[in-house]
Motif scaffolding. Structure first.
Motif, PDB file in Angstrom:
ATOM      1  N   ASP A 197      -5.448 -15.661   1.339  1.00  6.78           N
ATOM      2  CA  ASP A 197      -5.485 -14.942   2.636  1.00  6.78           C
ATOM      3  C   ASP A 197      -5.909 -13.439   2.094  1.00  6.78           C
ATOM      4  O   ASP A 197      -4.880 -12.776   1.747  1.00  6.78           O
ATOM      5  CB  ASP A 197      -3.807 -14.903   3.204  1.00  6.78           C
ATOM      6  N   ASP A 198      -7.077 -12.960   2.826  1.00  3.64           N
ATOM      7  CA  ASP A 198      -7.570 -11.698   2.456  1.00  3.64           C
ATOM      8  C   ASP A 198      -6.721 -10.599   3.056  1.00  3.64           C
ATOM      9  O   ASP A 198      -6.547  -9.340   2.921  1.00  3.64           O
ATOM     10  CB  ASP A 198      -9.011 -11.374   2.813  1.00  3.64           C
ATOM     11  N   THR A 199      -6.067 -10.976   4.256  1.00  5.20           N
ATOM     12  CA  THR A 199      -5.222  -9.973   5.108  1.00  5.20           C
ATOM     13  C   THR A 199      -3.912  -9.652   4.282  1.00  5.20           C
ATOM     14  O   THR A 199      -3.151  -8.598   4.834  1.00  5.20           O
ATOM     15  CB  THR A 199      -5.082 -10.586   6.385  1.00  5.20           C
ATOM     16  N   ALA A 200      -3.434 -10.582   3.270  1.00  2.83           N
ATOM     17  CA  ALA A 200      -2.196 -10.465   2.863  1.00  2.83           C
ATOM     18  C   ALA A 200      -2.523 -10.014   1.392  1.00  2.83           C
ATOM     19  O   ALA A 200      -3.100 -10.537   0.715  1.00  2.83           O
ATOM     20  CB  ALA A 200      -1.379 -11.602   2.757  1.00  2.83           C
ATOM     21  N   ALA A 201      -1.999  -8.684   0.942  1.00  2.00           N
ATOM     22  CA  ALA A 201      -2.365  -7.863  -0.420  1.00  2.00           C
ATOM     23  C   ALA A 201      -1.047  -7.221  -0.702  1.00  2.00           C
ATOM     24  O   ALA A 201      -0.435  -6.714   0.130  1.00  2.00           O
ATOM     25  CB  ALA A 201      -3.562  -7.401  -0.520  1.00  2.00           C
TER      26      ALA A 201
ATOM     27  N   ASP B 294       3.476  -6.468   0.113  1.00  2.00           N
ATOM     28  CA  ASP B 294       3.677  -7.782   1.124  1.00  2.00           C
ATOM     29  C   ASP B 294       3.441  -9.173   0.746  1.00  2.00           C
ATOM     30  O   ASP B 294       4.298  -9.999   0.758  1.00  2.00           O
ATOM     31  CB  ASP B 294       3.104  -7.556   2.464  1.00  2.00           C
ATOM     32  N   ARG B 295       2.134  -9.313  -0.029  1.00  4.53           N
ATOM     33  CA  ARG B 295       1.947 -10.618  -0.600  1.00  4.53           C
ATOM     34  C   ARG B 295       2.724 -10.974  -1.613  1.00  4.53           C
ATOM     35  O   ARG B 295       3.380 -12.200  -1.739  1.00  4.53           O
ATOM     36  CB  ARG B 295       0.416 -10.636  -1.228  1.00  4.53           C
TER      37      ARG B 295
END
Length: 836
Positions: free
Chosen positions: A39-43, A46-47
């Protein structure tokens, strides 16, 4: 790996680290984990937190299901180390402790552990695991500092929460009780690791975890804070740690491996994954983060030592010390508004930095001169004052003098300067510093980042101030000589303009400003000319004299050249290079003083040994060799080493070859040396042509064995004869050697070779300059290219600097005249093509 390690590998037959798990059904932990990592939106944090929560739920389900099925009570699953902190990078290992109250059946407990560990191994994840009672965990912590540190991050996952709570409570209590004894042990571990791994902020391929200033050090600072004895400076520390963790995440996803080493070949991909401009931006951010952590560690450990030192003297004994009040440390004046207190330079009680903008420089200079650190709280007071009342521009004379005093303090300049920089004061005082701050240098010859190299150059220059008439100009030029590296184009040209602005800002007059700008513009002139040009050519000396302009500037440039080279790295300076520079300076000084030039020995007038070798070469019509062991006295003798001992230090062998003039001598000789694994450190080629006698080529080499002992001179001569008569196929032999080396060696990232014609450098020949990665047979290939072009090599000057070769060849056409400009550029292009 984290600190609570007992067993690190699964049983035979289980997947090893990095193995790919089997396809998982949709909705399972492996599938959910894969979706999260893709998931590129999660980094970022948070990831990592989401991955930890996902893993928590999975492991908790395993424990609850199997413990309930086995009827086991009194157990708890605990995460420790990085996982305990709720931070999981994509390829992080899982650090788990199965805690039990000691009442469970050993067989049932072992079966429960298998139900927990095997699913982790089956997914190909690394696992550090242990099974202990609280008492066993406490004993392991007492016996092993790493285990104790791991327990400070213990976090409950599943099972009996009271077991975990009791473990955490006792772990913190034990740590605080034992901290006076264990903190020095932790500091020693940090120091040993730094010696092994180096400083992250200066490494081209740093270990993000183990190097000094990396994630391990950040964890150690958390442990110090947990001891309640000292705390790290908070400014920027958590942000720096987060950036390193983000970089490690990107490294894991890019490589697919659990690695912490940021290798050169990974820089572009990791930078792209983090949305950065390029690999240099990645390195610069990494260095800035490491520098923040390193500075926090320095301040923290200094405070730990102060607290432990104070605790080691009992209050009653402190009261009995003569001349001191009980519990009060002595204040020693260092400068106006600055005192030494408990081993640090601090502001005096009466100091008012908001009314005295020079105070920060005065305090820094006083601290460096006294060889003590500048207290962090004092720097911050000055920084707050500077925000409302900065130094006037141009600086007053006192401020300029304090800066020069700081730069001239030697090695103590470095920690004081770094402390000012960590608190943002350097860029406030010198705005142009921002461009070079933490800027990487990808040339392996350089040891430091650009900004640290500038400070190291000032440190080296401080030892040379007795040699010059204006030490202040030398020290400021040392600080600024590479300031242009933050701008596009030739850094010397850009630096000249910046140096003029900075010198004027510092309050130097027009004449001094011009000298500083000239030193910055030409800081490479002496070393490049001395090692790459023919000093017997009057045009060489004339060009340097014209650029320098005066004897005083030449004196300063000579010292700056030496300081710059010494601060670059061990490969950049030697007695041989120093001798060449000194010879050039002597000739230029004579020209500037209007003295008649010394009578230069003509190229065809040999020394006694050259004459003997030439005569023998003519008599035998073949090559003649002579070997001489060389020794070199260090520029700065080591402490306790006498001059006689230093003078005997061997550095290689001088090899003289005399050959009747014929085609192909240079490539043949260079090829033979390469075949015998001799590294050419420097070389010169001259044509000895005495009237009435056949010309002889004289090659003077300074060589060292790549490994092993030097070959026998007779073997070299035999192979050279064979190379000249064509019976030894050097290109084929070198090609085999290179192919074998390429199979064994790791691919090196190096810029392509560059060959240029330096027109106007000589009145009698054309100079072809070659800059390339040093490699087996490089000089042989250059020689072949020149022979193929049909030019005559009248002299050659070979220089190897670390992994880089910088060679200059003085060539003429067959009639002995310099090449026309067009022909010279065509020749350069041909040689470059041959090397490519």
């Amino acid at each position: 790996m984290t600190e609570s390690v007992e067993e690190t590998a699964g049983p035979a037959g289980t997947p090893g680290p990095g193995s790919e798990p089997a396809p998982a059904p949709e909705g399972s932990y492996p599938a959910a984990r894969l979706r999260l990592l893709q998931d590129d939106t999660a980094a970022g944090p948070d990831r990592r937190a989401a991955l930890a929560r996902l893993t928590d739920d999975w492991l908790a389900g395993l424990l609850n299901r199997h413990a309930t099925a086995a009827g086991l009570a009194g157990t708890a699953l605990v995460a420790v180390g990085g996982y305990g902190r709720g931070e999981l990078s994509p390829r992080s290992d899982l650090d788990l402790l199965l805690l039990h109250d000691g009442r469970a059946d050993a067989g049932a407990l072992a079966a429960l552990a298998d139900h927990l560990w095997y699913p982790v191994w089956d997914l190909g994840l690394d696992l550090d695991h242990s099974v202990r009672t609280p008492a066993e965990a406490r004993k392991a912590a007492r016996d092993d500092l790493k285990v104790q540190l791991g327990l400070l991050d213990a976090r409950h996952l599943a099972g009996d929460p009271e077991l975990t709570a009791a473990l955490r409570s006792t772990a913190y209590a034990d740590w605080r009780e034992s901290a006076p004894k264990r903190l020095p042990e932790l500091h020693d571990l940090c120091q040993e690791r730094a010696e092994r791994q180096g400083e992250l902020q200066f490494l081209l391929e740093p270990d993000l975890k183990e190097a000094r200033g990396g994630l391990r050090d950040a964890t150690a600072l958390r442990a110090v804070a947990a001891s309640w004895l000292a705390d790290a400076p908070r400014g920027g520390l958590e942000a720096a740690r987060t950036r390193l963790l983000d970089t490690r995440d990107a490294l894991h996803l890019t490589t697919g491996r659990a690695t912490d080493r940021l290798s050169l070949q990974e820089h572009p991909q990791v930078a792209e994954a983090l949305g950065m401009l390029d690999a240099d931006a990645l390195l610069r951010q990494t260095y800035e983060s490491a520098r923040t952590i390193s500075y926090a560690a320095d301040v923290t450990w200094r405070e730990v030592r102060r607290v432990l030192r104070a605790r080691s003297v009992k209050p009653v004994l402190r009261g009995l010390l003569p001349g001191r009040d009980a519990g009060k440390a002595e204040r020693t004046p260092l400068a106006e508004g600055v005192v030494e207190l408990d081993g640090e330079a601090v502001l005096a009680r009466t100091a008012r930095p908001e009314r005295d903008p020079v105070l920060v420089l005065r305090a820094a200079a006083a601290a460096a001169q006294a060889g003590v650190p500048l207290a962090t709280h004092s720097i911050r007071r000055c920084a707050e004052a500077a925000a409302t009342r900065p130094l006037p521009v141009p600086w007053p004379a006192e401020a300029r003098e304090e800066l020069v005093t700081l730069l001239g303090a030697g090695t103590y300049t470095v920690p004081v300067w770094e402390a000012l920089e960590a608190e943002g004061l350097i860029t406030r005082l010198l705005p142009d510093w921002e461009r070079v701050r933490c800027r990487p240098q990808r040339n392996p010859v350089h040891t430091w980042t650009v900004d640290r190299h500038l400070i190291e150059t000032a440190v080296r220059a401080s030892a040379l101030t007795r040699r010059v008439h204006r030490p202040d100009l030398l020290l400021v030029a040392a600080l600024l000589h590479d300031i242009g590296k933050g701008w596009p184009g030739d850094h010397s040209l850009a630096g000249e303009t910046i140096a003029r602005d900075v010198a004027a800002r510092l309050g130097f007059g027009a004449r001094d400003t011009a000298v500083i700008a000239t030193l910055v513009r030409h800081h490479l002139l002496l070393i490049e000319t001395a090692t790459r040009r023919d000093l017997d050519d009057p045009a060489t000396v004339g060009a340097v004299a014209e650029a320098v302009g005066g004897v005083g500037t030449l004196e300063l440039l000579h010292a700056l050249t030496e300081a710059d080279a010494l601060a670059t790295g061990p490969a950049a300076w030697s007695a041989w290079r120093g001798g060449l520079v000194a010879d050039l300076v002597k000739r230029v000084a004579a020209r500037l003083a209007g003295e008649p030039e010394e009578e230069v020995r003509p190229a065809d007038e040999p020394t006694a040994e050259q004459q003997r070798l030439a005569a023998e070469a003519r008599r035998t019509t073949g090559p003649v060799l002579a070997l001489h062991a060389r020794a070199e006295t260090p520029t700065e003798p080591e402490d306790g080493a006498g001059a006689e001992e230093s003078a005997r230090r061997p550095v290689g062998v001088e090899l003289l070859i005399a050959v009747p003039e014929q085609s192909g001598v240079l490539p043949a000789a260079a090829g033979v040396l390469a075949l015998h694994r001799l590294t050419v450190r420097a070389a010169d080629l001259l044509v000895l042509d005495q009237g009435g006698e056949s010309p002889v080529l004289l090659l003077s080499w300074r060589v060292a064995a790549e490994y092993g002992s030097l070959p026998d001179a007779d073997r070299l001569r035999v192979d050279l004869v064979r190379a000249l008569d064509g019976s030894l196929d050097i290109p084929a032999r070198l090609a085999e050697r290179e192919a074998a080396y390429a199979r064994r060696a790791r691919a090196a990232i190096a810029p392509p070779p560059r060959v240029s014609a330096v027109t106007g450098s000589s009145r009698t020949a054309t100079v072809i300059e070659v800059r390339a990665q040093d490699a087996h047979g490089l000089l042989h290939r250059i020689g072949r290219a020149l022979e193929t072009a049909g030019v005559a090599v009248r002299s050659a000057h070979i220089s190897t600097l670390g992994a880089n070769a910088v060679d200059a060849f003085y060539v003429t056409d067959p009639d002995g005249a310099p090449l026309a400009d067009t022909a010279a550029h065509e020749l350069a292009a041909a040689v470059e093509s041959a090397l490519g």
